[in-house]
Write a protein that holds these residues in place. Structure first.
Motif, PDB file in Angstrom:
ATOM      1  N   LEU A 123       0.849  -1.191   0.000  1.00  0.00           N
ATOM      2  CA  LEU A 123       0.000   0.000   0.000  1.00  0.00           C
ATOM      3  C   LEU A 123       0.884   1.239   0.000  1.00  0.00           C
ATOM      4  O   LEU A 123       1.903   1.276   0.718  1.00  0.00           O
ATOM      5  N   ASP A 124       0.468   2.227  -0.793  1.00  0.00           N
ATOM      6  CA  ASP A 124       1.217   3.485  -0.765  1.00  0.00           C
ATOM      7  C   ASP A 124       0.780   4.325   0.441  1.00  0.00           C
ATOM      8  O   ASP A 124      -0.057   3.891   1.241  1.00  0.00           O
ATOM      9  N   ARG A 125       1.335   5.516   0.554  1.00  0.00           N
ATOM     10  CA  ARG A 125       1.079   6.337   1.750  1.00  0.00           C
ATOM     11  C   ARG A 125      -0.358   6.818   1.837  1.00  0.00           C
ATOM     12  O   ARG A 125      -0.811   7.262   2.890  1.00  0.00           O
ATOM     13  N   GLN A 126      -1.112   6.739   0.717  1.00  0.00           N
ATOM     14  CA  GLN A 126      -2.520   7.158   0.734  1.00  0.00           C
ATOM     15  C   GLN A 126      -3.467   5.969   0.950  1.00  0.00           C
ATOM     16  O   GLN A 126      -4.679   6.134   0.935  1.00  0.00           O
ATOM     17  N   GLY A 127      -2.911   4.778   1.136  1.00  0.00           N
ATOM     18  CA  GLY A 127      -3.760   3.614   1.369  1.00  0.00           C
ATOM     19  C   GLY A 127      -4.244   2.945   0.093  1.00  0.00           C
ATOM     20  O   GLY A 127      -5.255   2.232   0.111  1.00  0.00           O
ATOM     21  N   ASN A 128      -3.563   3.165  -1.007  1.00  0.00           N
ATOM     22  CA  ASN A 128      -3.921   2.498  -2.258  1.00  0.00           C
ATOM     23  C   ASN A 128      -3.037   1.280  -2.485  1.00  0.00           C
ATOM     24  O   ASN A 128      -1.838   1.317  -2.201  1.00  0.00           O
ATOM     25  N   THR A 162      -8.030  -1.064  -6.009  1.00  0.00           N
ATOM     26  CA  THR A 162      -6.955  -0.112  -5.737  1.00  0.00           C
ATOM     27  C   THR A 162      -7.051   0.459  -4.330  1.00  0.00           C
ATOM     28  O   THR A 162      -6.027   0.625  -3.673  1.00  0.00           O
ATOM     29  N   ALA A 163      -8.252   0.763  -3.850  1.00  0.00           N
ATOM     30  CA  ALA A 163      -8.387   1.296  -2.492  1.00  0.00           C
ATOM     31  C   ALA A 163      -8.376   0.134  -1.507  1.00  0.00           C
ATOM     32  O   ALA A 163      -9.220  -0.753  -1.590  1.00  0.00           O
ATOM     33  N   ALA A 164      -7.402   0.116  -0.595  1.00  0.00           N
ATOM     34  CA  ALA A 164      -7.304  -0.974   0.369  1.00  0.00           C
ATOM     35  C   ALA A 164      -8.444  -0.869   1.378  1.00  0.00           C
ATOM     36  O   ALA A 164      -8.598   0.173   2.021  1.00  0.00           O
ATOM     37  N   VAL A 191       2.892   0.459   3.478  1.00  0.00           N
ATOM     38  CA  VAL A 191       2.501  -0.728   4.257  1.00  0.00           C
ATOM     39  C   VAL A 191       2.697  -1.987   3.419  1.00  0.00           C
ATOM     40  O   VAL A 191       2.331  -2.016   2.240  1.00  0.00           O
ATOM     41  N   ARG A 242      -1.747   5.553   7.641  1.00  0.00           N
ATOM     42  CA  ARG A 242      -1.810   6.538   6.554  1.00  0.00           C
ATOM     43  C   ARG A 242      -0.579   7.429   6.617  1.00  0.00           C
ATOM     44  O   ARG A 242      -0.149   7.823   7.702  1.00  0.00           O
ATOM     45  N   GLY A 243       0.004   7.694   5.466  1.00  0.00           N
ATOM     46  CA  GLY A 243       1.225   8.493   5.462  1.00  0.00           C
ATOM     47  C   GLY A 243       2.484   7.635   5.477  1.00  0.00           C
ATOM     48  O   GLY A 243       3.590   8.149   5.346  1.00  0.00           O
ATOM     49  N   ARG A 244       2.296   6.291   5.647  1.00  0.00           N
ATOM     50  CA  ARG A 244       3.436   5.369   5.599  1.00  0.00           C
ATOM     51  C   ARG A 244       3.135   4.290   4.578  1.00  0.00           C
ATOM     52  O   ARG A 244       1.984   3.960   4.313  1.00  0.00           O
TER      53      ARG A 244
END
Lengths: 90, 153
Positions: A58-63, B119-121, B144, B140-142
């Motif tokens: 997952l990227d930093r925006q949660g995608n 795409t949206a986790a 994962v 959020r902001g990191r």
């Protein structure tokens, strides 16, 4: 790193100690989150349904920007590959 | 000068022990078992267990050789019954191990189209191994790495 399985907390704690893992091992006994990601393996375990092995980045925006769903439970994505893919994420 | 002795292969001479019976069975057994107890921890040998498969099939061939020489004409070797039983056991072990490697471990459901394309986790909150709640939103902001595993380890 977050890891999810159907194991109860006690079994996850044993695993974390035995393998020296410091990241969260999350319990999803009802498989709600496992279903949200579509990674249920029906009757995959001795005690019923479990999660199939799967890795999402997952990227930093949660995608979700990368995923690996192995077709063989013996054969898992290598750590080096995950690190390489992580490096591509801004 | 010397005393002439019998040829040794006569009908009444005791026949020799057929060590190949045990060597074959032990090799086959080691070929299968050491995959799970040792070699599967090396990624290359886990993904393609050529070493275990080689030891396993050499074991089967030794078992075949054991039976072959026990049954050959005027054979000096024993082990017709044990050798046959050992060969059957070796073949069963070899078959099960090959089925596990090349068939059973592929028994996973096909990933759903949604899993491959989303795409949206999906958000979640679950308890960790110490009972503390962990929310995906906390990260959020990191970046994962979210991994699902079979459990029961």
């Amino acid at each position: 790193v977050l890891a999810v399985s159907v194991d109860p907390a006690g079994r996850s704690l044993d695993l974390a100690k035995a393998a020296g893992l410091s990241y969260p091992l999350l319990s999803d006994p009802g498989l709600e989150v496992i279903d949200a990601y579509g990674v249920r393996h029906e009757d995959g375990g001795l005690e019923g349904d479990i999660a199939r092995p799967a890795v999402f980045i997952l990227d930093r925006q949660g995608n979700i920007v990368w995923r690996d769903l192995t077709d063989n439970w013996r054969i898992r994505v290598r750590p080096e590959r995950i690190l390489a893919e992580l490096g591509k994420v801004p | 000068v010397g005393i002439q002795t019998g040829s040794g292969a006569g009908i009444l001479a005791p026949r020799r022990r057929n060590h190949a019976v045990w060597v074959g069975l032990v090799l086959t057994f080691l070929g299968a078992i050491t995959y799970f107890t040792y070699f599967a921890r090396f990624a290359d040998l886990r993904d393609m267990p050529w070493l275990n498969l080689a030891v396993l099939w050499i074991g089967v061939m030794v078992s075949i050789a054991a039976v072959w020489r026990a049954f050959s004409r005027s054979s000096p070797y024993r082990g017709r019954i044990l050798g046959t039983a050992g060969l059957l056991l070796s073949l069963v072990l070899a078959l099960l191990f090959n089925l596990y490697i090349f068939k059973f471990s592929y028994a996973l459901p096909a990933p759903t189209a949604a899993t491959l394309s989303m795409t949206a986790a999906p958000e979640f909150t679950l308890s960790d191994q110490r009972g503390n709640p962990v929310a995906l939103a906390d990260y959020r902001g990191r970046k994962v790495v979210l991994t699902y595993y079979r459990g029961h380890w």
